[in-house]
Write an enzyme that holds these catalytic residues in place. Structure first.
Site, PDB file in Angstrom:
ATOM      1  N   GLU A 145       0.858  -1.186   0.000  1.00  0.00           N
ATOM      2  CA  GLU A 145       0.000   0.000   0.000  1.00  0.00           C
ATOM      3  C   GLU A 145       0.891   1.231   0.000  1.00  0.00           C
ATOM      4  O   GLU A 145       1.951   1.229   0.610  1.00  0.00           O
ATOM      5  CB  GLU A 145      -0.890   0.070   1.246  1.00  0.00           C
ATOM      6  CG  GLU A 145      -1.960  -0.992   1.324  1.00  0.00           C
ATOM      7  CD  GLU A 145      -1.504  -2.229   2.077  1.00  0.00           C
ATOM      8  OE1 GLU A 145      -2.225  -3.238   2.034  1.00  0.00           O
ATOM      9  OE2 GLU A 145      -0.420  -2.214   2.692  1.00  0.00           O
ATOM     10  N   TYR A 204       7.526   2.281  -7.596  1.00  0.00           N
ATOM     11  CA  TYR A 204       6.827   1.002  -7.657  1.00  0.00           C
ATOM     12  C   TYR A 204       6.414   0.671  -9.089  1.00  0.00           C
ATOM     13  O   TYR A 204       6.543  -0.466  -9.540  1.00  0.00           O
ATOM     14  CB  TYR A 204       5.617   1.000  -6.717  1.00  0.00           C
ATOM     15  CG  TYR A 204       5.965   1.310  -5.275  1.00  0.00           C
ATOM     16  CD1 TYR A 204       7.208   0.957  -4.733  1.00  0.00           C
ATOM     17  CD2 TYR A 204       5.079   1.972  -4.448  1.00  0.00           C
ATOM     18  CE1 TYR A 204       7.531   1.250  -3.419  1.00  0.00           C
ATOM     19  CE2 TYR A 204       5.395   2.265  -3.124  1.00  0.00           C
ATOM     20  CZ  TYR A 204       6.624   1.905  -2.621  1.00  0.00           C
ATOM     21  OH  TYR A 204       6.944   2.194  -1.318  1.00  0.00           O
TER      22      TYR A 204
END
Length: 152
Positions: free
Chosen positions: A107, A119
């Protein structure tokens, strides 16, 4: 300048890890939380990044069956921008593959563009939103997933 090294975290690392944690997060984990992860959670694996004897970052991952979940990753603010976070995350992704994980999730705050960019660069894709996930300001979390490919 020497390159940082990565090794498994131990209880003896907690003083330095907490410095990184408090530097990186508005609601830092407690010593007890890290201690419990290291001593009581069979799914948890934590690594630290060291530079010249100082812990400058760390990453935690839970490995459950064939899935890996990044619990937290942080680099001391004065060392950000040197690709150390990327190096650390790639290391943990390889570690997860070695333990048999096929996919990995995490998350990230919807407002954290730098982290989301990293990411995405490493193959993570958006997977959903967790509403009001962060307790400090009730910001939403973007759930991201990546497939861990084994080299043929």
């Amino acid at each position: 300048m020497t390159e940082p090294s990565i090794r498994f975290m131990t209880v003896d690392d907690l003083d330095q890890v907490l410095i990184v944690e408090k530097d990186a997060f508005t609601v830092p984990w407690s010593r007890t939380a890290f201690y419990n992860e290291l001593t009581s959670n069979q799914f948890a694996h934590y690594v630290v990044m060291e530079l010249e004897g100082e812990i400058i970052g760390y990453c935690g991952v839970w490995l459950v069956m064939d899935e890996a979940h990044i619990t937290n990753i942080a680099i001391l603010s004065q060392y950000r921008g040197n690709k150390y976070g990327e190096t650390l995350l790639l290391y943990v992704m390889e570690l997860a593959k070695m333990y048999g994980a096929l996919k990995i999730t995490l998350e990230v705050r919807v407002s954290n563009q730098a982290a989301k960019g990293l990411y995405e660069k490493l193959g993570f894709m958006p997977g959903g939103i967790r509403k009001n996930y962060y307790t400090d300001n009730l910001e939403d979390a973007l759930v991201m997933w990546a497939v861990l490919k084994n080299e043929e």
